[in-house]
Design an enzyme around this catalytic site. Structure first.
Site, PDB file in Angstrom:
ATOM      1  N   ASN A 211      47.713 142.070 -52.324  1.00  0.00           N
ATOM      2  CA  ASN A 211      47.017 143.245 -52.854  1.00  0.00           C
ATOM      3  C   ASN A 211      47.920 144.459 -52.731  1.00  0.00           C
ATOM      4  O   ASN A 211      49.041 144.363 -52.236  1.00  0.00           O
ATOM      5  CB  ASN A 211      45.676 143.444 -52.136  1.00  0.00           C
ATOM      6  CG  ASN A 211      45.870 143.616 -50.643  1.00  0.00           C
ATOM      7  OD1 ASN A 211      46.480 144.577 -50.196  1.00  0.00           O
ATOM      8  ND2 ASN A 211      45.359 142.660 -49.856  1.00  0.00           N
ATOM      9  N   PRO A 308      39.147 133.856 -42.526  1.00  0.00           N
ATOM     10  CA  PRO A 308      38.318 134.332 -41.413  1.00  0.00           C
ATOM     11  C   PRO A 308      38.181 135.853 -41.451  1.00  0.00           C
ATOM     12  O   PRO A 308      39.110 136.541 -41.906  1.00  0.00           O
ATOM     13  CB  PRO A 308      39.113 133.904 -40.178  1.00  0.00           C
ATOM     14  CG  PRO A 308      40.511 133.730 -40.642  1.00  0.00           C
ATOM     15  CD  PRO A 308      40.431 133.300 -42.078  1.00  0.00           C
ATOM     16  N   ASP A 309      37.062 136.364 -40.984  1.00  0.00           N
ATOM     17  CA  ASP A 309      36.889 137.817 -40.852  1.00  0.00           C
ATOM     18  C   ASP A 309      37.398 138.203 -39.459  1.00  0.00           C
ATOM     19  O   ASP A 309      36.701 138.017 -38.454  1.00  0.00           O
ATOM     20  CB  ASP A 309      35.417 138.198 -41.035  1.00  0.00           C
ATOM     21  CG  ASP A 309      35.242 139.710 -41.112  1.00  0.00           C
ATOM     22  OD1 ASP A 309      35.988 140.442 -40.409  1.00  0.00           O
ATOM     23  OD2 ASP A 309      34.376 140.167 -41.877  1.00  0.00           O
TER      24      ASP A 309
HETATM   25  N1  CTP Z   1      38.786 142.663 -42.276  1.00  0.00           N
HETATM   26  C1  CTP Z   1      39.250 141.686 -41.440  1.00  0.00           C
HETATM   27  N2  CTP Z   1      39.317 140.399 -41.856  1.00  0.00           N
HETATM   28  C2  CTP Z   1      38.923 140.055 -43.108  1.00  0.00           C
HETATM   29  C3  CTP Z   1      38.457 141.045 -43.985  1.00  0.00           C
HETATM   30  C4  CTP Z   1      38.398 142.342 -43.545  1.00  0.00           C
HETATM   31  O1  CTP Z   1      39.624 142.007 -40.306  1.00  0.00           O
HETATM   32  N3  CTP Z   1      39.009 138.801 -43.487  1.00  0.00           N
HETATM   33  C5  CTP Z   1      38.665 144.048 -41.816  1.00  0.00           C
HETATM   34  C6  CTP Z   1      39.590 145.032 -42.513  1.00  0.00           C
HETATM   35  O2  CTP Z   1      40.823 145.151 -41.825  1.00  0.00           O
HETATM   36  C7  CTP Z   1      38.775 146.310 -42.478  1.00  0.00           C
HETATM   37  C8  CTP Z   1      37.345 145.833 -42.565  1.00  0.00           C
HETATM   38  O3  CTP Z   1      37.370 144.486 -42.111  1.00  0.00           O
HETATM   39  O4  CTP Z   1      38.881 146.964 -41.250  1.00  0.00           O
HETATM   40  C9  CTP Z   1      36.734 145.899 -43.922  1.00  0.00           C
HETATM   41  O5  CTP Z   1      37.566 145.230 -44.839  1.00  0.00           O
HETATM   42  P1  CTP Z   1      37.106 145.025 -46.332  1.00  0.00           P
HETATM   43  O6  CTP Z   1      38.113 144.187 -47.030  1.00  0.00           O
HETATM   44  O7  CTP Z   1      36.753 146.350 -46.931  1.00  0.00           O
HETATM   45  O8  CTP Z   1      35.755 144.259 -46.088  1.00  0.00           O
HETATM   46  P2  CTP Z   1      35.285 142.849 -46.449  1.00  0.00           P
HETATM   47  O9  CTP Z   1      34.751 142.249 -45.215  1.00  0.00           O
HETATM   48  O10 CTP Z   1      36.322 142.105 -47.165  1.00  0.00           O
HETATM   49  O11 CTP Z   1      34.050 143.178 -47.403  1.00  0.00           O
HETATM   50  P3  CTP Z   1      33.926 143.216 -49.012  1.00  0.00           P
HETATM   51  O12 CTP Z   1      34.723 142.069 -49.535  1.00  0.00           O
HETATM   52  O13 CTP Z   1      32.480 143.087 -49.223  1.00  0.00           O
HETATM   53  O14 CTP Z   1      34.422 144.553 -49.455  1.00  0.00           O
END
Ligand code: CTP
Length: 399
Positions: A211, A308-309
């Site tokens: 990205n 993973p988140d």
């Molecule tokens: N983040 C993370 N791991 C992921 C996705 C996100 O640690 N797999 C963290 C990012 O570093 C940021 C926050 O979560 O601090 C939000 O990231 P964002 O990409 O905006 O959120 P998403 O969980 O991907 O939500 P969406 O796809 O609905 O925007």
């Protein structure tokens, strides 16, 4: 905005070939708004002339403890009164030894002893054998114990043709060290873990999914946290940015590598700031060989797997760090950010509008916590990072 507006700096030069870099440093200090008074030892004036430093600084250069230009003949007292720092660049072996022993046999060494509470910073510059000599190391240790800040030295090739530790830091690094010195130490003793940049998910050995994150906000936060006195580990996806001074960086590519690097260190951290734009999906089975175009013109079929988140996993640790997330949104910033904060179970999320933040030097951050939202003014990413670190230090519970 200039970083040293309103600061008055005494720039002391001692004998060493690195004196030629002091002229450049003087210009950089002035570019940042500092008023600079130059003091030179007799040895320094063998390497660069007082005329050069005077022409650059636009102010008298001081060489002699008996200088009649000081009405009271006390240049060694007058110069440091009202000064914000004494900066010795370069600091020779001999001058470090003098400082460590409190010798005062010329103007510069005398004003160092007479400076009272004015901070003293020194950038050593010498041959590597001179730097590693036990007496020099003893003197350096004594200076640290006395509260002197040593900037460097660095490793590398030396004017004498030898290589090793003792080379003076570059003017840019010395300037950054001085700027950092003046930042409030609101995170002293804290261990901070930060993710930054994009992740890069392989499709085959030559293609990736990634990205547009530049990593600049995360790197600015790493710098600001280090300036605030924290020990900072930066887990970074691929970026073109240099590692901030004093920060330890771990380079990763895939989200799963970022997760492993973070989870191995999260338990020791007091604070976790997730700034990385982590790819939501990776490719299930990246090809081991380069994918080829098909004769029938059919595009390849890629199987995605959800990553993973990382932030949610760290937030769920029983004794984990205080977590700050980031949310770059294209619309409905307040609703999306607060929903994300709740979903990830974190106390704070910092939002900005993606279309304003991407590729921009400036940013407008909004801090969301359980009390609501607070908008920081639009400013450079470094200034925004410093403001955010200040806010975090004031709100983070002690652990
Ligand atoms: N983040 C993370 N791991 C992921 C996705 C996100 O640690 N797999 C963290 C990012 O570093 C940021 C926050 O979560 O601090 C939000 O990231 P964002 O990409 O905006 O959120 P998403 O969980 O991907 O939500 P969406 O796809 O609905 O925007």
């Amino acid at each position: 905005m200039p970083e040293l507006s309103g600061k008055r700096i005494i720039l002391g030069l001692t004998g060493g070939i690195a004196c030629y870099k002091s002229a450049e440093l003087l210009r950089r200090l002035q570019d940042e708004g500092a008023t600079v008074d130059v003091v030179m030892t007799a040895a320094a004036s063998r390497f660069i002339t007082a005329e050069t430093m005077q022409a650059l600084s636009g102010r008298p250069v001081w060489l002699d403890a008996w200088d009649a230009r000081a009405d009271n003949r006390m240049a060694h007292i007058n110069l440091t009164r009202g000064a914000d720092a004494v900066l010795i660049v370069p600091a020779s072996t001999d001058f470090l030894a003098k400082l460590a022993h409190g010798l005062a046999d010329d103007l510069l060494s005398t004003l160092c002893v007479a400076r009272g509470a004015v901070p003293l910073l020194a950038a050593p510059a010498m041959n590597h054998e001179m730097w590693t000599h036990p007496a020099t190391q003893r003197n350096a240790a004594q200076l640290l114990a006395d509260g002197v800040t040593l900037i460097g030295p660095a490793e590398g090739s030396q004017a004498c043709g030898e290589t090793g530790s003792g080379r003076m830091m570059e003017p840019d690094q010395i300037l950054r060290a001085l700027v950092a010195f003046f930042q409030p130490k609101v995170l002293a003793g804290r261990q901070v873990l930060i993710t930054a940049g994009p992740t890069s998910e392989p499709i085959d050995p030559v293609r990736v999914l990634t990205n547009r994150s530049s990593g600049r906000m995360g790197y600015a936060l790493a710098r600001a946290a280090a300036e605030a006195g924290a020990r900072v580990t930066l887990v970074s996806g691929p970026t073109a940015l240099p590692c901030p001074d004093g920060v330890s960086r771990i380079d990763v590519r895939r989200a799963t590598e970022m997760r492993a690097a973070v989870m191995a260190r999260a338990a020791q951290a007091h604070l976790f700031i997730a700034v990385a734009a982590v790819a939501d999906w990776g490719i299930a089975n990246p090809s081991a060989i380069k994918l080829k175009k098909q004769a029938d013109g059919q595009p390849p079929v890629l199987d995605f797997v959800q990553n993973p988140d990382i932030l949610a996993e760290v937030a769920a640790l029983p004794d984990g760090p205080w977590c700050v997330g980031f949310a770059a949104e294209t619309d409905h910033l307040h609703e999306h950010a607060q929903a994300k904060r709740a979903r990830k179970g974190i106390p704070v999320i910092v939002g900005n509008l993606a279309q304003q933040a991407m590729d921009a030097e400036d940013t407008e951050l909004v801090i969301f916590d359980r009390h609501g939202a607070q908008t920081l003014p639009r400013q450079s990413k470094l200034q925004a990072a410093r403001a955010l670190i200040g806010w975090i230090a004031a709100h983070q519970p002690s652990r």
